[in-house]
Scaffold this motif. Sequence first.
Motif, PDB file in Angstrom:
ATOM      1  N   ASP A  75      -4.145  -0.084  -2.984  1.00 44.10           N
ATOM      2  CA  ASP A  75      -5.339  -0.840  -2.574  1.00 44.10           C
ATOM      3  C   ASP A  75      -4.966  -2.135  -1.860  1.00 44.10           C
ATOM      4  O   ASP A  75      -5.653  -3.145  -2.001  1.00 44.10           O
ATOM      5  CB  ASP A  75      -6.230  -1.154  -3.788  1.00 44.10           C
ATOM      6  CG  ASP A  75      -6.821   0.110  -4.397  1.00 44.10           C
ATOM      7  OD1 ASP A  75      -6.680   1.184  -3.784  1.00 44.10           O
ATOM      8  OD2 ASP A  75      -7.420   0.020  -5.488  1.00 44.10           O
ATOM      9  N   ALA A  76      -3.861  -2.136  -1.129  1.00 40.11           N
ATOM     10  CA  ALA A  76      -3.398  -3.373  -0.504  1.00 40.11           C
ATOM     11  C   ALA A  76      -2.855  -3.137   0.906  1.00 40.11           C
ATOM     12  O   ALA A  76      -2.010  -3.893   1.382  1.00 40.11           O
ATOM     13  CB  ALA A  76      -2.317  -4.016  -1.376  1.00 40.11           C
ATOM     14  N   ASP A  98      -4.099  -5.942 -12.215  1.00 36.72           N
ATOM     15  CA  ASP A  98      -3.873  -7.392 -12.096  1.00 36.72           C
ATOM     16  C   ASP A  98      -2.852  -7.871 -13.128  1.00 36.72           C
ATOM     17  O   ASP A  98      -2.947  -8.965 -13.665  1.00 36.72           O
ATOM     18  CB  ASP A  98      -5.188  -8.161 -12.231  1.00 36.72           C
ATOM     19  CG  ASP A  98      -5.873  -7.872 -13.558  1.00 36.72           C
ATOM     20  OD1 ASP A  98      -5.301  -7.112 -14.376  1.00 36.72           O
ATOM     21  OD2 ASP A  98      -6.976  -8.408 -13.782  1.00 36.72           O
ATOM     22  N   GLN A 138       3.098 -11.543  -6.818  1.00 37.48           N
ATOM     23  CA  GLN A 138       3.382 -10.286  -6.101  1.00 37.48           C
ATOM     24  C   GLN A 138       3.867 -10.559  -4.679  1.00 37.48           C
ATOM     25  O   GLN A 138       4.819  -9.931  -4.213  1.00 37.48           O
ATOM     26  CB  GLN A 138       2.126  -9.410  -6.052  1.00 37.48           C
ATOM     27  CG  GLN A 138       1.710  -8.851  -7.412  1.00 37.48           C
ATOM     28  CD  GLN A 138       0.671  -7.753  -7.270  1.00 37.48           C
ATOM     29  OE1 GLN A 138       0.759  -6.900  -6.396  1.00 37.48           O
ATOM     30  NE2 GLN A 138      -0.333  -7.779  -8.143  1.00 37.48           N
ATOM     31  N   ASP A 184      -2.699  -6.141   3.544  1.00 39.54           N
ATOM     32  CA  ASP A 184      -1.778  -7.213   3.189  1.00 39.54           C
ATOM     33  C   ASP A 184      -0.323  -6.752   3.254  1.00 39.54           C
ATOM     34  O   ASP A 184       0.555  -7.517   3.660  1.00 39.54           O
ATOM     35  CB  ASP A 184      -2.103  -7.771   1.794  1.00 39.54           C
ATOM     36  CG  ASP A 184      -3.201  -8.843   1.866  1.00 39.54           C
ATOM     37  OD1 ASP A 184      -3.832  -8.972   2.944  1.00 39.54           O
ATOM     38  OD2 ASP A 184      -3.416  -9.536   0.854  1.00 39.54           O
ATOM     39  N   LYS A 235      -1.548 -12.315  -7.643  1.00 39.04           N
ATOM     40  CA  LYS A 235      -1.264 -12.039  -6.228  1.00 39.04           C
ATOM     41  C   LYS A 235      -0.149 -12.941  -5.706  1.00 39.04           C
ATOM     42  O   LYS A 235       0.695 -12.504  -4.929  1.00 39.04           O
ATOM     43  CB  LYS A 235      -2.530 -12.224  -5.389  1.00 39.04           C
ATOM     44  CG  LYS A 235      -3.469 -11.029  -5.482  1.00 39.04           C
ATOM     45  CD  LYS A 235      -4.565 -11.097  -4.424  1.00 39.04           C
ATOM     46  CE  LYS A 235      -5.498  -9.896  -4.581  1.00 39.04           C
ATOM     47  NZ  LYS A 235      -6.583  -9.884  -3.589  1.00 39.04           N
ATOM     48  N   LEU A 282       2.759  -4.399  -3.109  1.00 36.02           N
ATOM     49  CA  LEU A 282       1.568  -5.081  -3.624  1.00 36.02           C
ATOM     50  C   LEU A 282       0.664  -4.071  -4.323  1.00 36.02           C
ATOM     51  O   LEU A 282       0.492  -2.947  -3.842  1.00 36.02           O
ATOM     52  CB  LEU A 282       0.796  -5.750  -2.482  1.00 36.02           C
ATOM     53  CG  LEU A 282       1.544  -6.828  -1.682  1.00 36.02           C
ATOM     54  CD1 LEU A 282       0.695  -7.280  -0.491  1.00 36.02           C
ATOM     55  CD2 LEU A 282       1.923  -8.028  -2.556  1.00 36.02           C
ATOM     56  N   ASP A 283       0.116  -4.479  -5.448  1.00 35.49           N
ATOM     57  CA  ASP A 283      -0.789  -3.621  -6.218  1.00 35.49           C
ATOM     58  C   ASP A 283      -2.041  -4.415  -6.559  1.00 35.49           C
ATOM     59  O   ASP A 283      -2.028  -5.241  -7.471  1.00 35.49           O
ATOM     60  CB  ASP A 283      -0.076  -3.154  -7.500  1.00 35.49           C
ATOM     61  CG  ASP A 283      -0.873  -2.098  -8.264  1.00 35.49           C
ATOM     62  OD1 ASP A 283      -2.116  -2.131  -8.193  1.00 35.49           O
ATOM     63  OD2 ASP A 283      -0.237  -1.245  -8.929  1.00 35.49           O
ATOM     64  N   TYR A 284      -3.107  -4.158  -5.814  1.00 39.65           N
ATOM     65  CA  TYR A 284      -4.369  -4.883  -6.064  1.00 39.65           C
ATOM     66  C   TYR A 284      -5.278  -4.089  -6.998  1.00 39.65           C
ATOM     67  O   TYR A 284      -6.377  -4.508  -7.302  1.00 39.65           O
ATOM     68  CB  TYR A 284      -5.097  -5.177  -4.751  1.00 39.65           C
ATOM     69  CG  TYR A 284      -4.386  -6.185  -3.866  1.00 39.65           C
ATOM     70  CD1 TYR A 284      -3.272  -6.890  -4.333  1.00 39.65           C
ATOM     71  CD2 TYR A 284      -4.835  -6.442  -2.568  1.00 39.65           C
ATOM     72  CE1 TYR A 284      -2.627  -7.812  -3.520  1.00 39.65           C
ATOM     73  CE2 TYR A 284      -4.198  -7.370  -1.749  1.00 39.65           C
ATOM     74  CZ  TYR A 284      -3.088  -8.049  -2.231  1.00 39.65           C
ATOM     75  OH  TYR A 284      -2.454  -8.967  -1.426  1.00 39.65           O
ATOM     76  N   TYR A 285      -4.818  -2.908  -7.437  1.00 34.62           N
ATOM     77  CA  TYR A 285      -5.583  -2.097  -8.371  1.00 34.62           C
ATOM     78  C   TYR A 285      -5.418  -2.649  -9.783  1.00 34.62           C
ATOM     79  O   TYR A 285      -6.371  -2.710 -10.549  1.00 34.62           O
ATOM     80  CB  TYR A 285      -5.096  -0.647  -8.293  1.00 34.62           C
ATOM     81  CG  TYR A 285      -5.786   0.299  -9.251  1.00 34.62           C
ATOM     82  CD1 TYR A 285      -7.070   0.765  -8.980  1.00 34.62           C
ATOM     83  CD2 TYR A 285      -5.136   0.728 -10.411  1.00 34.62           C
ATOM     84  CE1 TYR A 285      -7.699   1.632  -9.863  1.00 34.62           C
ATOM     85  CE2 TYR A 285      -5.765   1.592 -11.292  1.00 34.62           C
ATOM     86  CZ  TYR A 285      -7.041   2.041 -11.013  1.00 34.62           C
ATOM     87  OH  TYR A 285      -7.658   2.905 -11.887  1.00 34.62           O
TER      88      TYR A 285
END
Length: 270
Positions: free
Chosen positions: A147-148, A116, A123, A151, A120, A111-114
């Motif tokens: 940043d995940a 977009d 992902q 999760d 989500k 997961l990559d929340y940095y």
Amino acid sequence: MFDSHCHLDIMVGDRQASSGDPVALAAQAAQASVERIVEQARGVGVTRLVTIGYDLASSRWNADVARIHRDVYAGVAIHPNEAHAATPEVLAEIEELAGEPQVRAVGETGLDYYRDWASKDDQHASFRAHIEIAKRTGKALVIHDRDAHDDVLRVLADQGAPDAVVFHSFSGDAEMAAKCAEAGYFMSFSGPVTYKNAGYLREAAETAPKELILVETDAPYLPPVPHRGKPNAPYLIPLIVRCLAEVKGMDPDELASAIRANGEAVFGAW
Ligand SMILES: [Zn+2]
């Protein structure tokens, strides 16, 4: 020693690159064949590499290279930033590649929340599908977690983790390292552990038991000190190992043999 995570296809410039980004820089500066990269690494005792895929073309390329080079293993996956491309047909081919003997990892996924670039929802669906592929093929799961942290841990617990889980370019603090240690997840440290402003990574490395530590370059990205601003390559692994040994108050050779044993536990014997 070995490098648990690099991108040989990007290093040799076998990928479209726009000028100014690290990919283009690496392609121009390296001008290097896989052979030269492997030789250069061998020269400093880095005798094994795992080259990691991030989309279907890259996964095919890396699987092919690992078929030719005895000291190179491959990982195959669709990167979380490309998760929208992880259709059932694409995932079926990833699974087929993952079944090949020289492919020892399903990754990088996660997961990559940095960024977009992918939603989500996409992902999460792709990450769960890759977890299942790792379990069905018996290969290590190599995770990109940006940043995940919470999760990623939650999805792993919920879906049921494969036998070997690696947090690539570990980016958590000591608390996250303790959680990973408790779950038996491997933490692969990279160049940033040598950066002056990354005290939290050195604290994480201090917390991580030596039985769960791996090292990687993530080349051509994330070069260790004093190579910042230049392309990274597997021959720089000793700089990361020495930094980790210092942090842990261990003899570098002792740490190196622990890491080598961990690598065989995760990726199988070479
Ligand atoms: Zn990577």
